[in-house]
Scaffold this motif. Structure first.
Motif, PDB file in Angstrom:
ATOM      1  N   SER A 388       0.934  -1.028   0.018  1.00  0.00           N
ATOM      2  CA  SER A 388       0.124   0.072  -0.079  1.00  0.00           C
ATOM      3  C   SER A 388       0.891   1.347   0.097  1.00  0.00           C
ATOM      4  CB  SER A 388      -0.835   0.156   1.379  1.00  0.00           C
ATOM      5  OG  SER A 388      -1.747   1.209   1.528  1.00  0.00           O
ATOM      6  N   ASN A 389       1.843   1.197   0.828  1.00  0.00           N
ATOM      7  CA  ASN A 389       2.915   2.277   0.867  1.00  0.00           C
ATOM      8  C   ASN A 389       3.421   2.813  -0.540  1.00  0.00           C
ATOM      9  OD1 ASN A 389       2.450   2.724   3.448  1.00  0.00           O
ATOM     10  ND2 ASN A 389       4.348   1.977   4.116  1.00  0.00           N
ATOM     11  N   LEU A 390       3.917   1.670  -1.282  1.00  0.00           N
ATOM     12  CA  LEU A 390       4.498   1.779  -2.705  1.00  0.00           C
ATOM     13  C   LEU A 390       3.550   2.312  -3.539  1.00  0.00           C
ATOM     14  CD1 LEU A 390       6.502  -1.349  -2.749  1.00  0.00           C
ATOM     15  CD2 LEU A 390       7.316   0.740  -2.731  1.00  0.00           C
ATOM     16  N   GLN A 391       2.194   2.058  -3.387  1.00  0.00           N
ATOM     17  CA  GLN A 391       1.180   2.667  -4.169  1.00  0.00           C
ATOM     18  C   GLN A 391       1.006   4.023  -4.080  1.00  0.00           C
ATOM     19  OE1 GLN A 391      -2.208   0.036  -3.255  1.00  0.00           O
ATOM     20  NE2 GLN A 391      -1.605  -1.640  -4.661  1.00  0.00           N
ATOM     21  N   GLN A 392       0.947   4.441  -2.687  1.00  0.00           N
ATOM     22  CA  GLN A 392       0.563   5.698  -2.289  1.00  0.00           C
ATOM     23  C   GLN A 392       2.041   6.460  -2.767  1.00  0.00           C
ATOM     24  OE1 GLN A 392      -2.261   6.900  -1.385  1.00  0.00           O
ATOM     25  NE2 GLN A 392      -2.954   4.912  -1.461  1.00  0.00           N
ATOM     26  N   MET A 393       3.016   6.176  -2.682  1.00  0.00           N
ATOM     27  CA  MET A 393       4.440   6.864  -3.146  1.00  0.00           C
ATOM     28  C   MET A 393       4.218   7.327  -4.732  1.00  0.00           C
ATOM     29  SD  MET A 393       7.257   4.900  -1.196  1.00  0.00           S
ATOM     30  CE  MET A 393       7.634   4.944   0.541  1.00  0.00           C
ATOM     31  N   ALA A 394       3.627   6.088  -5.398  1.00  0.00           N
ATOM     32  CA  ALA A 394       3.446   6.140  -6.897  1.00  0.00           C
ATOM     33  C   ALA A 394       2.499   7.498  -7.126  1.00  0.00           C
ATOM     34  CB  ALA A 394       3.260   4.811  -7.474  1.00  0.00           C
ATOM     35  N   LYS A 395       1.364   7.336  -6.343  1.00  0.00           N
ATOM     36  CA  LYS A 395       0.232   8.365  -6.593  1.00  0.00           C
ATOM     37  C   LYS A 395       0.704   9.793  -5.967  1.00  0.00           C
ATOM     38  CE  LYS A 395      -3.779   5.373  -5.698  1.00  0.00           C
ATOM     39  NZ  LYS A 395      -4.874   4.984  -4.884  1.00  0.00           N
ATOM     40  N   THR A 396       1.685   9.762  -5.094  1.00  0.00           N
ATOM     41  CA  THR A 396       2.211  11.156  -4.673  1.00  0.00           C
ATOM     42  C   THR A 396       3.183  11.646  -5.711  1.00  0.00           C
ATOM     43  OG1 THR A 396       2.305  10.198  -2.401  1.00  0.00           O
ATOM     44  CG2 THR A 396       3.486  12.293  -2.935  1.00  0.00           C
ATOM     45  N   ILE A 397       4.140  10.799  -6.477  1.00  0.00           N
ATOM     46  CA  ILE A 397       4.800  11.402  -7.513  1.00  0.00           C
ATOM     47  C   ILE A 397       3.896  11.852  -8.804  1.00  0.00           C
ATOM     48  CG2 ILE A 397       6.462  10.444  -9.259  1.00  0.00           C
ATOM     49  CD1 ILE A 397       7.486   8.543  -7.110  1.00  0.00           C
ATOM     50  N   ALA A 398       2.821  11.195  -9.010  1.00  0.00           N
ATOM     51  CA  ALA A 398       2.159  11.384 -10.095  1.00  0.00           C
ATOM     52  C   ALA A 398       1.414  12.661  -9.631  1.00  0.00           C
ATOM     53  CB  ALA A 398       0.946  10.262 -10.451  1.00  0.00           C
ATOM     54  N   TYR A 399       0.835  13.036  -8.501  1.00  0.00           N
ATOM     55  CA  TYR A 399       0.427  14.391  -7.858  1.00  0.00           C
ATOM     56  C   TYR A 399       1.213  15.467  -8.253  1.00  0.00           C
ATOM     57  CZ  TYR A 399      -2.274  17.279  -4.918  1.00  0.00           C
ATOM     58  OH  TYR A 399      -2.849  18.434  -4.630  1.00  0.00           O
ATOM     59  N   VAL A 400       2.463  15.222  -7.648  1.00  0.00           N
ATOM     60  CA  VAL A 400       3.281  16.248  -7.753  1.00  0.00           C
ATOM     61  C   VAL A 400       3.843  16.850  -9.198  1.00  0.00           C
ATOM     62  CG1 VAL A 400       6.064  16.748  -7.388  1.00  0.00           C
ATOM     63  CG2 VAL A 400       4.650  15.925  -5.647  1.00  0.00           C
ATOM     64  N   GLN A 401       3.995  15.703 -10.174  1.00  0.00           N
ATOM     65  CA  GLN A 401       4.108  16.102 -11.464  1.00  0.00           C
ATOM     66  C   GLN A 401       3.029  16.755 -12.238  1.00  0.00           C
ATOM     67  OE1 GLN A 401       5.544  12.791 -13.167  1.00  0.00           O
ATOM     68  NE2 GLN A 401       7.646  12.829 -12.250  1.00  0.00           N
ATOM     69  N   GLU A 402       1.850  16.085 -11.782  1.00  0.00           N
ATOM     70  CA  GLU A 402       0.559  16.814 -12.398  1.00  0.00           C
ATOM     71  C   GLU A 402       0.400  18.326 -11.915  1.00  0.00           C
ATOM     72  OE1 GLU A 402      -4.183  15.916 -12.580  1.00  0.00           O
ATOM     73  OE2 GLU A 402      -2.731  14.330 -11.419  1.00  0.00           O
ATOM     74  N   HIS A 403       0.757  18.591 -11.109  1.00  0.00           N
ATOM     75  CA  HIS A 403       0.314  19.823 -10.290  1.00  0.00           C
ATOM     76  C   HIS A 403       1.633  20.707 -10.451  1.00  0.00           C
ATOM     77  CE1 HIS A 403      -3.146  17.541  -8.509  1.00  0.00           C
ATOM     78  NE2 HIS A 403      -3.657  18.789  -8.340  1.00  0.00           N
ATOM     79  N   GLU A 404       2.666  20.335 -11.009  1.00  0.00           N
ATOM     80  CA  GLU A 404       4.018  21.002 -11.443  1.00  0.00           C
ATOM     81  C   GLU A 404       4.511  21.827 -10.435  1.00  0.00           C
ATOM     82  OE1 GLU A 404       1.785  21.923 -15.940  1.00  0.00           O
ATOM     83  OE2 GLU A 404       2.482  23.763 -14.579  1.00  0.00           O
ATOM     84  N   TYR A 405       4.872  21.038  -9.358  1.00  0.00           N
ATOM     85  CA  TYR A 405       5.913  21.214  -8.195  1.00  0.00           C
ATOM     86  C   TYR A 405       7.155  21.128  -8.515  1.00  0.00           C
ATOM     87  CZ  TYR A 405       1.367  21.864  -5.713  1.00  0.00           C
ATOM     88  OH  TYR A 405       0.092  22.154  -5.138  1.00  0.00           O
ATOM     89  N   GLY A 406       7.917  22.148  -8.562  1.00  0.00           N
ATOM     90  CA  GLY A 406       9.508  21.887  -9.193  1.00  0.00           C
ATOM     91  C   GLY A 406      10.224  21.431  -8.259  1.00  0.00           C
ATOM     92  N   ASN A 410       8.751  24.609  -2.969  1.00  0.00           N
ATOM     93  CA  ASN A 410       7.631  24.989  -3.891  1.00  0.00           C
ATOM     94  C   ASN A 410       6.320  24.460  -3.190  1.00  0.00           C
ATOM     95  OD1 ASN A 410       5.788  24.578  -6.632  1.00  0.00           O
ATOM     96  ND2 ASN A 410       6.522  26.665  -6.384  1.00  0.00           N
ATOM     97  N   LEU A 411       6.601  23.308  -3.014  1.00  0.00           N
ATOM     98  CA  LEU A 411       5.281  22.352  -2.350  1.00  0.00           C
ATOM     99  C   LEU A 411       4.951  22.920  -1.234  1.00  0.00           C
ATOM    100  CD1 LEU A 411       3.463  20.132  -2.480  1.00  0.00           C
ATOM    101  CD2 LEU A 411       5.330  18.806  -1.611  1.00  0.00           C
ATOM    102  N   LEU A 412       5.956  23.243  -0.341  1.00  0.00           N
ATOM    103  CA  LEU A 412       5.769  23.726   1.146  1.00  0.00           C
ATOM    104  C   LEU A 412       5.142  25.086   1.041  1.00  0.00           C
ATOM    105  CD1 LEU A 412       8.883  22.585   2.896  1.00  0.00           C
ATOM    106  CD2 LEU A 412       6.591  21.839   3.130  1.00  0.00           C
ATOM    107  N   GLU A 413       5.674  26.099  -0.004  1.00  0.00           N
ATOM    108  CA  GLU A 413       5.099  27.448  -0.258  1.00  0.00           C
ATOM    109  C   GLU A 413       3.577  27.205  -0.559  1.00  0.00           C
ATOM    110  OE1 GLU A 413       9.170  29.463  -1.915  1.00  0.00           O
ATOM    111  OE2 GLU A 413       7.293  29.465  -3.113  1.00  0.00           O
ATOM    112  N   SER A 414       3.103  26.317  -1.342  1.00  0.00           N
ATOM    113  CA  SER A 414       1.856  26.167  -1.679  1.00  0.00           C
ATOM    114  C   SER A 414       0.983  25.744  -0.301  1.00  0.00           C
ATOM    115  CB  SER A 414       1.539  25.111  -2.593  1.00  0.00           C
ATOM    116  OG  SER A 414       2.165  25.279  -3.802  1.00  0.00           O
ATOM    117  N   PHE A 415       1.358  24.961   0.326  1.00  0.00           N
ATOM    118  CA  PHE A 415       0.655  24.584   1.731  1.00  0.00           C
ATOM    119  C   PHE A 415       0.614  25.617   2.610  1.00  0.00           C
ATOM    120  CE2 PHE A 415      -0.277  21.724   4.944  1.00  0.00           C
ATOM    121  CZ  PHE A 415       0.181  22.240   6.019  1.00  0.00           C
TER     122      PHE A 415
END
Length: 557
Positions: A388-406, A410-415
Motif C-alpha cells: 500500500s505504501n508503494l502505491q501511495q508513493m507512486a500516486k504522490t509522484i504523479a500528483y507532484v508532477q501533475e500539479h507542476e511542483y518543481g 515550492n510544495l511547502l510554499e503552496s501548503f
C-alpha cells in the motif's frame, strides 16, 4: 455534538449525588479528592438548581417522598435516575456555549421531560477527565412527587400521578433523544442524529478498560525505556477494538460474504457466525461470541452487505477502464516509485497552484512501519502495508508532477499559502456566524418586546400599578428584559422591525453558506497538501532528519 447518557442508580444514599455535583472527584475511582488538610475541594465552576425541591436539601426531600409513598425500601430497587447531557467541546468557542446557558438548557430539558419529579440539575464546565466539554447532570428521584397532566410521551396512566416510579422505555428514550436534538438545533449547537445507531458502539465498561489499560501500558513502557530497551507495543486496544479493526480491514476489500468470512479466518483466525439474520464473531481466545450490536452499526449484516456490493461495483468499474501504458521501471520491486522523478525542473512553474481548481483525490498517508504496532505483530499485515505504501508513493509522484511542483520548497510554499487562506476563511466565517447569532437574538427579543408591549402599556395606564405588576409580573419582566437588550443594541431607540431583521438574517444565512463552502474547500485542499508533503518526506527519507532538526531547535531555544 450533544449526547444523552442514562444511569440507573440503586444506592439509597442521595447525599453522594449532591457531593459529586459540588466537590471534585477522581475520574477512575469516583472517590472525593482531598486537599493537604484532608478537606473536600469544591469544583472550580459549577451551576446547580433544584426542581420541585431545594438543591442543597435534595437528599432529605427525596427520602421524605419515599417515606410518604412507602417506596424504594428494597435494596434492589432503582432509587434515582441520572441523565447526563454532554455538549460538543467546540460549542464553547464556535457557538458561545457557557455554563450558565447550558444550565438553563438543562433546566428546560428537565421541566419538559420529567414533570412532577424532584430533580437536581447541575452543570460542570471542566469536562470528563479535563476534556473541557460542558455537560449537565440531571438526577431525578425515581418516585414522582406531584401529579401532572399526562403528556404525549407518557405511555401509562400512572406515569403522570404522584407516588409512582419513573418508567424509562425505548419509546421514552427516543423521545428524550429527540428533545436533545431539538434543543441543539434551536440553539445552533453541534449535533448528530442520536436516533440512528452508532457506527462504533463504545460502552462505558469498554471505555474505562481501554483507559486503564493504556495507563498501565504507559507505566510499563517507562520501565522498559529506563532499562534502555524499546517497547514493542505503545497503544493498548481492547478485544472489541481489535476485532473492529480486523473487520474493517477485511470488509474494505471483500466483494462477498464468502471472501469476508475466509479473510477473517485466514488473517486473524476469527470465525463469523450467521444466526437469526445477525452476525456474531468468535475469537480464538474468547469463550463467548461478540455480537454485531456490541460492536456498532458498521459491523452488522446490513452495513457489510452494502459494503460488499460497493466494492464489487468499484472493481467492475476499474476493470472496464482502459489500462494506461506502464512506464519503464528501474527498480527490482514492481510498482516501486522512481524517487529521481518526484520533481521535474523542466516544467514551467510560473502558475499559481492555488488558482488551479482543486479536485480532491483519494491520496492517503504513507504508513510508518517502525511505529505501527499492528505491523510489528503481523508479518502478513506488514507486507500488505508495504504494498500500500508503494502505491501511495507512486500516486504522490504523479500528483507532484501533475500539479507542476518543481521543488520541495515550492510544495511547502503552496501548503503555507493554502493554510493562510484557510485561516482567513475561518475568521470570515466566524464573523458572519457572530453577526447571524446577534440577528437571531434581536429577532427573539423584538418578538418578546412586541408580544408583551400591550400588557406594559396597560400597566402604565393603570391606577394601581403595583397591583397590576404583581398580577402580570412575568409578562412585564419579559418586556423590560427585551427593552433593555434592544436599547443596548440601538442607542437611538429606533428599534428595527421584524421584517427588516428577517431580511438581514436571510442575507447572512446565504453569505454563511457560501463562506462555509469556501472554508471546506481550503480545509480539504490543506489536508491533501499535508498528505503530499508527508509522503514526499517519506519518499526522500528526510522526515526523521526534519524531526531531529526541530528537536534541536527547540533545545537551543
Amino acid at each position: 455534538m450533544a449526547i444523552l447518557k442514562h444511569i440507573a442508580n440503586k444506592s439509597a444514599d442521595y447525599g453522594k449525588v449532591l457531593d459529586y455535583m459540588l466537590f471534585q472527584h477522581d475520574d477512575f475511582t469516583k472517590k472525593e479528592l482531598l486537599d493537604d488538610k484532608g478537606r473536600k475541594m469544591l469544583r472550580e465552576e459549577y451551576y446547580i438548581d433544584g426542581m420541585n425541591c431545594e438543591a442543597m436539601l435534595f437528599d432529605e426531600e427525596c427520602e421524605m417522598v419515599n417515606e410518604q409513598y412507602h417506596k424504594n425500601k428494597r435494596y434492589d430497587e432503582i432509587k434515582s435516575h441520572h441523565y447526563i447531557l454532554s455538549f460538543d467541546p467546540n460549542d464553547k468557542e464556535d457557538h458561545a456555549l457557557t455554563g450558565e446557558k447550558a444550565q438553563a438548557l438543562g433546566l428546560e430539558f428537565a421541566r419538559n421531560n420529567f414533570p412532577g419529579h424532584q430533580a437536581l440539575v447541575c452543570t460542570h464546565t471542566d469536562g470528563h477527565n479535563g476534556s473541557g466539554n460542558v455537560h449537565v447532570h440531571i438526577v431525578i428521584n425515581s418516585v414522582r412527587k406531584l401529579d401532572v397532566e399526562k403528556q404525549d410521551f407518557m405511555e401509562r396512566e400512572c406515569d403522570s400521578r404522584a407516588g409512582f416510579k419513573h418508567h424509562l422505555t425505548n419509546n421514552y428514550l427516543r423521545h428524550l433523544q429527540q428533545s436533545v436534538m431539538d434543543i441543539c438545533q434551536r440553539e445552533n449547537l453541534y449535533q448528530v442524529n442520536l436516533l440512528s445507531p452508532a457506527a462504533d458502539k463504545i460502552s462505558e465498561k469498554e471505555y474505562w478498560v481501554n483507559r486503564q489499560g493504556q495507563d498501565k501500558l504507559n507505566e510499563l513502557n517507562k520501565q522498559i525505556e529506563a532499562d534502555g530497551l524499546t517497547p514493542s507495543k505503545t497503544v493498548f486496544q481492547t478485544q472489541k477494538q481489535s476485532l473492529r479493526e480486523a473487520i474493517a480491514e477485511i470488509a474494505s476489500t471483500a466483494t462477498s460474504l464468502t471472501d469476508f468470512q475466509s479473510g477473517l479466518l485466514e488473517n486473524y483466525n476469527i470465525s463469523l457466525i450467521h444466526k437469526r439474520g445477525r452476525y456474531s464473531y468468535h475469537l480464538p481466545d474468547c469463550e463467548k461470541n461478540i455480537s454485531e450490536r456490541a460492536l456498532g452499526a458498521h459491523y452488522g449484516k446490513d452495513y457489510l452487505l452494502q459494503q460488499f456490493d460497493k466494492n464489487t461495483k468499484g472493481l467492475e468499474k476499474e476493470n472496464t477502464q482502459p489500462e494506461e501504458p506502464q512506464k519503464p521501471i528501474s527498480s527490482s520491486f514492481p510498482n516501486e516509485p522512481d524517487v529521481s522523478t518526484i520533481f521535474n525542473p523542466s516544467y514551467d512553474y510560473g502558475k499559481d497552484p492555488i488558482a488551479i481548481l482543486f479536485v480532491q483525490t483519494n491520496l492517503q498517508l504513507v504508513v510508518d512501519l517502525q511505529n505501527c504496532v499492528k505491523a510489528q505483530q503481523s508479518e502478513a499485515y506488514a507486507q500488505k502495508v508495504k504494498i500500500s505504501n508503494l502505491q501511495q508513493m507512486a500516486k504522490t509522484i504523479a500528483y507532484v508532477q501533475e500539479h507542476e511542483y518543481g521543488s520541495q520548497e515550492n510544495l511547502l510554499e503552496s501548503f503555507e499559502e493554502v493554510s493562510a487562506k484557510l485561516t482567513d476563511a475561518r475568521k470570515t466565517l466566524k464573523e458572519t456566524e457572530t453577526s447571524l447569532r446577534d440577528i437571531n437574538q434581536q429577532i427573539h427579543y423584538t418578538g418578546q418586546y412586541l408580544a408583551n408591549k400591550k400588557v406594559y402599556i396597560q400597566m402604565v395606564k393603570s391606577k394601581n400599578k403595583g397591583k397590576f405588576r404583581n398580577e402580570h409580573s412575568s409578562e412585564i419582566a419579559l418586556y423590560e428584559a427585551a427593552q433593555k437588550f434592544l436599547k443596548a443594541k440601538n442607542p437611538d431607540r429606533q428599534f428595527p422591525s421584524i421584517k427588516d431583521l428577517k431580511a438581514e438574517k436571510e442575507k447572512l444565512t446565504i453569505k454563511r453558506s457560501a463562506q462555509k463552502d469556501t472554508y471546506n474547500y481550503f480545509r480539504d485542499y490543506q489536508k491533501e497538501l499535508r498528505t503530499v508533503c508527508s509522503n514526499v518526506d517519506s519518499i526522500l527519507g528526510i522526515s526523521r532528519i526534519r524531526q531531529q532538526e526541530q528537536e534541536k531547535s527547540q533545545d537551543i531555544s
